[in-house]
Write a protein that holds these residues in place. Structure first.
Motif, short mmCIF file in Angstrom:
data_model
loop_
_atom_site.label_atom_id
_atom_site.label_comp_id
_atom_site.label_asym_id
_atom_site.label_seq_id
_atom_site.Cartn_x
_atom_site.Cartn_y
_atom_site.Cartn_z
N GLU A 49 10.67 101.14 30.88
CA GLU A 49 11.95 100.46 30.71
C GLU A 49 12.10 100.62 29.22
OE1 GLU A 49 11.23 96.27 31.80
OE2 GLU A 49 9.88 95.98 30.26
N ILE A 50 13.48 100.38 29.01
CA ILE A 50 13.97 100.55 27.62
C ILE A 50 14.74 98.98 27.59
CG2 ILE A 50 15.42 101.40 25.90
CD1 ILE A 50 15.35 103.90 27.40
N VAL A 51 14.30 98.34 26.74
CA VAL A 51 14.92 96.93 26.39
C VAL A 51 15.50 96.80 24.96
CG1 VAL A 51 14.39 94.22 26.46
CG2 VAL A 51 12.80 95.81 27.64
N PHE A 52 16.90 96.88 25.37
CA PHE A 52 17.75 96.64 23.80
C PHE A 52 17.97 95.04 23.96
CE2 PHE A 52 19.10 100.83 25.45
CZ PHE A 52 18.81 101.64 24.01
N SER A 53 17.72 94.79 22.69
CA SER A 53 17.75 93.21 22.07
C SER A 53 18.97 93.12 21.34
CB SER A 53 16.37 92.70 21.77
OG SER A 53 16.72 91.38 21.12
N VAL A 78 19.09 92.33 26.46
CA VAL A 78 19.25 90.72 26.15
C VAL A 78 20.21 90.65 25.22
CG1 VAL A 78 17.66 89.02 25.21
CG2 VAL A 78 16.62 90.81 26.34
N ASP A 79 21.19 89.85 25.51
CA ASP A 79 22.09 89.45 24.28
C ASP A 79 21.92 88.27 23.66
OD1 ASP A 79 24.37 89.96 22.94
OD2 ASP A 79 25.61 88.87 24.39
N CYS A 89 15.14 88.93 16.71
CA CYS A 89 15.77 89.65 17.65
C CYS A 89 14.69 90.48 18.59
CB CYS A 89 16.65 90.64 17.08
SG CYS A 89 17.37 91.58 18.25
N LEU A 90 13.78 90.99 17.46
CA LEU A 90 12.74 91.67 18.05
C LEU A 90 11.79 91.05 18.89
CD1 LEU A 90 10.97 94.41 18.31
CD2 LEU A 90 10.02 93.89 16.00
N THR A 91 11.33 89.79 18.49
CA THR A 91 10.76 88.88 19.31
C THR A 91 11.57 88.60 20.69
OG1 THR A 91 9.84 87.87 17.43
CG2 THR A 91 9.74 86.47 19.52
N ALA A 92 12.75 88.45 20.75
CA ALA A 92 13.44 88.08 21.97
C ALA A 92 13.36 89.23 22.92
CB ALA A 92 14.92 88.06 21.50
N GLY A 93 13.25 90.63 22.23
CA GLY A 93 13.01 91.94 23.07
C GLY A 93 11.84 91.84 23.59
N LEU A 94 10.44 91.40 22.78
CA LEU A 94 9.21 91.66 23.39
C LEU A 94 8.92 90.60 24.39
CD1 LEU A 94 7.72 91.80 19.79
CD2 LEU A 94 7.67 93.74 21.76
N ASP A 95 9.66 89.33 24.31
CA ASP A 95 9.54 88.33 25.35
C ASP A 95 10.02 89.06 26.67
OD1 ASP A 95 8.28 86.32 23.97
OD2 ASP A 95 10.54 85.61 23.19
N ARG A 315 22.00 84.84 25.39
CA ARG A 315 23.62 84.42 26.13
C ARG A 315 23.51 84.99 27.51
NH1 ARG A 315 28.28 87.34 25.50
NH2 ARG A 315 29.82 86.08 26.19
N GLU A 316 23.03 86.11 27.51
CA GLU A 316 22.99 86.90 28.88
C GLU A 316 21.64 88.01 28.81
OE1 GLU A 316 26.40 88.90 29.38
OE2 GLU A 316 25.96 89.74 31.60
N VAL A 317 21.03 88.15 30.27
CA VAL A 317 19.99 88.98 30.32
C VAL A 317 21.19 90.27 30.99
CG1 VAL A 317 18.03 89.80 31.38
CG2 VAL A 317 18.24 87.36 30.31
N ILE A 318 21.06 91.36 30.71
CA ILE A 318 21.75 92.41 31.14
C ILE A 318 20.90 93.28 31.90
CG2 ILE A 318 23.53 94.23 30.87
CD1 ILE A 318 23.42 92.89 28.05
N GLU A 319 20.98 93.25 33.45
CA GLU A 319 20.13 93.86 34.25
C GLU A 319 20.83 94.79 35.07
OE1 GLU A 319 17.21 91.27 35.82
OE2 GLU A 319 15.60 92.60 34.58
#
Ligand code: UDP
Ligand code: MG
Length: 343
Positions: A49-53, A78-79, A89-95, A315-319
């Motif tokens: 998976e590629i997670v963009f934060s 993750v917005d 921001c990186l932490t949010a992506g890692l979460d 704000r939003e998780v985009i999936e």
């Protein structure tokens, strides 16, 4: 770097890989990054998976992420509710990441995706953290290179843990090590320090840092200095002791000078000079202001911690809709989902 004896670990040949990318105004880089990453990842594994934060970008970054998510079920976004800064921001992506092995890298293609297979290879051999060391840096000014080089060495000197020099956030981490880091919720985050602090088996991989693909650095001098301060103050209390040493040294000097004054007073009948008074007043004034400022740096950080605010707000998780539906049906929602959005 390597900690205790290697334990035989069963690492899957084709692991579930997450790649986490903090993005702030990176609309131009993202499509290229996505293309290069996908090429590399598809070869390396069948589950990724590629997670963009998105760190409150002001350009079209969010649109680009939405577009990629709608086209490719491997992509998630993750917005954040505003700009929280690179490390948060990186932490949010890692979460949000769910992989067994997690790679984090910058959005601007300075960290080449083609290095990922080498990171994975070392992980499969048993390393828990594989960090990428910059052998050379292309396209970055002499000033940035020099300040970075000095910073990493000062940091190494000040801190008790040996944070590897010339290493950014580009690295692969095992799920265990990541969970350990994510359990630490301090607000002045210096992730590369935390990744060293948690220990586990750490291995380097060397690479040449490329020039930015597009746009400009999001780290102007002021941010760089703040980042450097975070690095030093969150891993070292040596600067606090600095005041004591300066105090000691200046008292010793003052004592010697006092001997001279007594000597001239007794034998020379010298005129008491205003110069020496002014010099010492200025000197001690400077030392005092400096040390008060230093205390302020630490107190400010203590203040940040005691407020215990959440690190970030989502704000939003985009999936991709098809994936979300599938997961809801099969009830294989991984435990890590529970962390999403909390902090
Ligand atoms: N970044 C971020 N939030 C910020 C600043 C930067 O998410 O407030 C991201 C940025 O999009 C990039 C990474 O952090 O993916 C590193 O930033 P940059 O390339 O500007 O730093 P440099 O490589 O110049 O040190
Ligand atoms: Mg960069």
């Amino acid at each position: 770097m390597t900690t205790n004896a290697p334990t035989p670990l069963e690492r899957p040949e084709r692991p579930f890989l997450s790649v986490v990318i903090p993005c702030y105004n990176e609309e131009e880089s993202l499509p290229h990054l996505y293309a290069r990453l996908t090429k590399v990842l598809q070869k390396a594994t069948d589950r990724y998976e590629i997670v963009f934060s998105n760190d409150g970008s002001r350009d079209q970054t969010l649109m680009v992420i939405r577009d990629l998510v709608s086209k490719d079920p491997h992509v998630r976004g993750v917005d954040l509710s505003r700009n929280f800064g690179h490390q948060v921001c990186l932490t949010a992506g890692l979460d949000a990441a769910r992989g067994e092995a997690i790679v984090m890298m910058d959005a601007d293609l300075q960290d080449p995706p083609e290095l990922i297979p080498r990171l994975v290879a070392k992980w499969r051999l048993g390393a828990d953290v594989v960090y990428a060391v910059r052998k050379k840096r292309h396209g970055e000014g002499a000033f940035k290179r020099a300040t970075a080089a000095i910073f990493y060495r000062v940091l190494r000197y000040f801190t008790r843990i040996s944070i590897p020099v010339d290493t950014g956030d580009f690295r692969l981490i095992d799920r265990r090590a990541l969970d350990a880091v994510l359990a630490i919720r301090e607000s002045n985050r210096f992730l590369r320090g935390l990744f060293t602090w948690v220990g586990f088996r750490q291995e380097p991989v060397y690479y040449v840092r490329q020039r930015r693909h597009a746009g400009e650095t999001k780290y102007p001098l002021t941010k760089m200095m703040r980042f450097a301060m975070d690095g030093i103050t969150s891993f070292s209390s040596v600067p606090l002791r600095f005041a004591m040493w300066v105090g000691l040294a200046s008292s010793a000097l003052a004592f010697l000078y006092g001997l001279r004054v007594i000597y001239t007073g007794l034998f020379g009948g010298g005129v008491p000079g205003w110069a020496s008074t002014t010099v010492s007043v200025l000197f001690f004034g400077g030392v005092q202001l400096f040390t008060i400022g230093l205390l302020g740096e630490y107190i400010g950080r203590i203040f940040d911690e005691v407020k215990r605010r959440p690190l970030y707000l989502v704000r939003e998780v985009i999936e991709n809709k098809s994936v979300t539906a599938q997961r809801a049906e099969s009830k294989i929602i991984p435990a890590y989902d529970a962390q999403k959005g909390t902090s």
